[in-house]
Design an enzyme around this catalytic site. Structure first.
Site, PDB file in Angstrom:
ATOM      1  N   GLU A 127      -6.375 -12.244  33.582  1.00  0.00           N
ATOM      2  CA  GLU A 127      -6.879 -13.271  32.685  1.00  0.00           C
ATOM      3  C   GLU A 127      -7.543 -12.318  31.672  1.00  0.00           C
ATOM      4  O   GLU A 127      -8.282 -11.405  32.044  1.00  0.00           O
ATOM      5  CB  GLU A 127      -7.915 -14.150  33.130  1.00  0.00           C
ATOM      6  CG  GLU A 127      -7.438 -15.045  34.428  1.00  0.00           C
ATOM      7  CD  GLU A 127      -8.530 -15.981  35.045  1.00  0.00           C
ATOM      8  OE1 GLU A 127      -8.286 -16.767  35.859  1.00  0.00           O
ATOM      9  OE2 GLU A 127      -9.687 -15.638  34.639  1.00  0.00           O
ATOM     10  N   CYS A 140     -12.938 -10.488  26.624  1.00  0.00           N
ATOM     11  CA  CYS A 140     -13.436 -10.207  27.997  1.00  0.00           C
ATOM     12  C   CYS A 140     -12.240 -10.003  28.847  1.00  0.00           C
ATOM     13  O   CYS A 140     -11.216 -10.706  28.930  1.00  0.00           O
ATOM     14  CB  CYS A 140     -13.885 -11.686  28.484  1.00  0.00           C
ATOM     15  SG  CYS A 140     -14.569 -11.473  30.205  1.00  0.00           S
ATOM     16  N   GLY A 196     -12.392  -8.321  38.319  1.00  0.00           N
ATOM     17  CA  GLY A 196     -12.199  -7.192  38.799  1.00  0.00           C
ATOM     18  C   GLY A 196     -13.699  -6.146  38.519  1.00  0.00           C
ATOM     19  O   GLY A 196     -14.469  -6.546  37.821  1.00  0.00           O
ATOM     20  N   GLU A 197     -13.808  -5.233  39.216  1.00  0.00           N
ATOM     21  CA  GLU A 197     -14.962  -4.364  39.025  1.00  0.00           C
ATOM     22  C   GLU A 197     -14.452  -3.084  38.391  1.00  0.00           C
ATOM     23  O   GLU A 197     -13.844  -2.155  38.846  1.00  0.00           O
ATOM     24  CB  GLU A 197     -15.599  -4.009  40.268  1.00  0.00           C
ATOM     25  CG  GLU A 197     -16.545  -2.667  40.534  1.00  0.00           C
ATOM     26  CD  GLU A 197     -17.831  -2.967  39.310  1.00  0.00           C
ATOM     27  OE1 GLU A 197     -18.199  -4.031  39.330  1.00  0.00           O
ATOM     28  OE2 GLU A 197     -17.817  -1.942  38.765  1.00  0.00           O
ATOM     29  N   SER A 228     -19.378  -3.811  32.552  1.00  0.00           N
ATOM     30  CA  SER A 228     -20.037  -4.650  33.460  1.00  0.00           C
ATOM     31  C   SER A 228     -19.855  -4.324  34.675  1.00  0.00           C
ATOM     32  O   SER A 228     -18.519  -4.154  35.163  1.00  0.00           O
ATOM     33  CB  SER A 228     -19.878  -5.922  33.231  1.00  0.00           C
ATOM     34  OG  SER A 228     -20.669  -6.823  34.027  1.00  0.00           O
ATOM     35  N   ILE A 252     -27.261  -8.213  38.340  1.00  0.00           N
ATOM     36  CA  ILE A 252     -28.276  -7.823  39.175  1.00  0.00           C
ATOM     37  C   ILE A 252     -28.317  -9.433  39.936  1.00  0.00           C
ATOM     38  O   ILE A 252     -28.200  -9.214  41.193  1.00  0.00           O
ATOM     39  CB  ILE A 252     -29.697  -7.780  38.314  1.00  0.00           C
ATOM     40  CG1 ILE A 252     -29.626  -6.397  37.742  1.00  0.00           C
ATOM     41  CG2 ILE A 252     -30.746  -7.821  39.385  1.00  0.00           C
ATOM     42  CD1 ILE A 252     -29.637  -5.261  38.441  1.00  0.00           C
ATOM     43  N   HIS A 253     -28.315 -10.430  39.460  1.00  0.00           N
ATOM     44  CA  HIS A 253     -28.221 -11.622  40.053  1.00  0.00           C
ATOM     45  C   HIS A 253     -29.394 -12.040  40.952  1.00  0.00           C
ATOM     46  O   HIS A 253     -29.506 -13.189  41.439  1.00  0.00           O
ATOM     47  CB  HIS A 253     -26.877 -11.876  40.530  1.00  0.00           C
ATOM     48  CG  HIS A 253     -25.722 -11.703  39.812  1.00  0.00           C
ATOM     49  ND1 HIS A 253     -25.763 -12.038  38.209  1.00  0.00           N
ATOM     50  CD2 HIS A 253     -24.497 -11.168  39.922  1.00  0.00           C
ATOM     51  CE1 HIS A 253     -24.781 -11.933  37.710  1.00  0.00           C
ATOM     52  NE2 HIS A 253     -23.879 -11.241  38.635  1.00  0.00           N
ATOM     53  N   HIS A 323     -21.369 -20.789  35.483  1.00  0.00           N
ATOM     54  CA  HIS A 323     -20.201 -21.582  35.270  1.00  0.00           C
ATOM     55  C   HIS A 323     -19.552 -22.550  36.108  1.00  0.00           C
ATOM     56  O   HIS A 323     -19.183 -21.762  37.221  1.00  0.00           O
ATOM     57  CB  HIS A 323     -18.888 -20.632  34.765  1.00  0.00           C
ATOM     58  CG  HIS A 323     -18.364 -20.767  33.367  1.00  0.00           C
ATOM     59  ND1 HIS A 323     -17.310 -21.878  33.501  1.00  0.00           N
ATOM     60  CD2 HIS A 323     -18.244 -20.255  32.481  1.00  0.00           C
ATOM     61  CE1 HIS A 323     -16.826 -21.929  32.115  1.00  0.00           C
ATOM     62  NE2 HIS A 323     -17.223 -20.835  31.613  1.00  0.00           N
TER      63      HIS A 323
END
Ligand code: SAH
Length: 391
Positions: A127, A140, A196-197, A228, A252-253, A323
């Protein structure tokens, strides 16, 4: 409003059509045995094209004619580079490939956000989201098909890791949007916040950053490109070693190891203290990403603890409304509570922004469209996979 403009490819091809061959490695058949120019940085492409021009008895400036047509003013095929002699165009097409990504779905949100689903040669889907904001257009982009990290609120985590993307598939997302038949768009900003990372695919992300930034690539300023990460330490070091001012955002979250470990299994490998230390030694200012999860990480003491961490490494904090439609089991923090959380942090000397949720009506959060369209295919185990490459 949800308005799919391009229907997904049918799962069963119409009678008489050959079944598409699934390429295990994602390399499209048209690129087989050829040099894929879209896997190279502009400087590398220039070098191989110069050699090729010499071999063909053509002047070296032919290379300089081709390179800007890869990314800057992209073409669908060599045939479109009409300032080259026809015979040279044909020779280029024999030796080199410009593989495309197949656009299978396109949705437009009432807020102008557009979401794209691309199918890759091995059947994977990725995406890309284009988010307009005043004079900016932020893309993005995805760096992996799926994700190994399994963050509990993230739709991509649910589908598991499939494979790393190639350079041509990451940078190709930006190229494809510049090649849309209808309403083509060019990015002013890039965030690696799709699927993904990125720092677990540094081998491909590193040259992609060069393509995005190079004047004869997309020419996007390094300060307008954000990587990110959940905090993959070797990747943070590698990004910091690049001389360009690429930006780093860290997800971080949660402000404690106990809570972060619950939400993000990767916290065992890269605990909070180490991530904060890496952010503090990163030579540019970093951004913290903090998804607001109702009743989970949004209490007054979380704001205090998060402020302490942010001050420790002079981070800017982005509070992100959850989201809806990611992984099950979470509810968004109410807007007034987010505002109070932000004010509490500001009162402690931290710079904070509350992000707007964009594209809510088109499931624009990480991984959501793919899950909608493809269902949840079984993940491969990241540990067993030599593809998972850290920095
Ligand atoms: N792996 C990287 C980049 C991909 S995700 C990282 O984690 O940073 C990009 C951002 O979107 C991350 O901060 C992620 O936590 C966030 N995100 C994922 N699902 C979300 C959701 N449902 N709502 C809001 N943000 C979400």
């Amino acid at each position: 409003m949800t308005a799919p403009e391009i229907p997904p490819a049918p799962s069963t091809p119409p009678a008489g059509r050959a079944l598409p061959v699934r390429r295990p490695d994602g390399i499209p058949p048209e690129a087989e045995g050829k040099v894929n120019l879209l896997d190279l940085t502009p400087a590398e492409a220039e070098r191989v094209l110069r050699e090729f021009a010499a071999e063909q008895g053509q002047p070296a400036y032919r290379a300089t004619q081709v390179v800007p047509r890869l990314w800057q003013r992209p073409v669908r095929s060599f045939d479109e580079i009409t300032d080259l002699p026809a015979a040279f165009r044909a020779a280029l097409a024999e030796r080199f490939a410009l593989p495309r990504l197949q656009l299978v779905a396109h949705q437009r949100s009432s807020d102008g956000t557009r979401k794209f689903l691309f199918r890759l040669a091995d059947g994977q889907a990725i995406e890309t989201v284009a988010i307009p904001d005043r004079d900016r257009l932020t893309f993005c982009i995805s760096s992996q098909a799926g994700c190994a990290l399994k963050c509990s609120f993230c739709a991509t985590g649910v589908m598991g890791f499939q494979r790393n993307l190639h350079v041509f598939e990451i940078a190709g997302q930006v190229r494809e949007l510049a090649l849309l038949d209808e309403d083509p768009v060019r990015a002013t900003n890039i965030v690696f916040m799709g699927m993904g990372e990125p720092l677990m695919n540094w081998k491909a992300v590193d040259p992609t950053l060069t393509i995005l930034n190079a004047p004869n690539g997309f020419g996007i300023g390094a300060r307008h490109i954000t990587v990110s990460t959940v905090g993959v330490l070797p990747g943070i070091v590698a990004l910091g070693e690049r001389p360009e001012q690429f930006r780093l955002a860290i997800s971080i979250h949660a402000p404690t190891d106990a809570l972060r470990g619950e939400l993000m299994p990767v916290n065992v490998k890269y605990p909070l203290a180490d991530v904060i230390a890496a952010a503090a030694t990163f030579d540019r200012r970093v951004t913290f990403e903090y998804v607001m999860l109702g009743g989970v990480n949004d209490r007054a003491e979380h704001a205090m603890e998060l402020a302490r961490l942010a001050r420790e490494c002079r981070a800017f904090v982005n509070l992100i409304p959850l989201h809806p439609g990611g992984a099950m089991g979470f509810t968004p923090t109410p807007a007034d509570r987010i505002v109070r959380f932000a004010e509490s942090m500001r009162g402690r000397g931290v710079e904070v922004a509350v992000r707007k949720s964009r594209g809510v009506d088109i499931a624009a959060a990480c991984g959501q469209l793919r899950v909608e369209r493809l269902g949840r295919r079984a993940p491969r185990s990241a540990e067993d996979d030599r593809d998972v490459q850290v920095a």
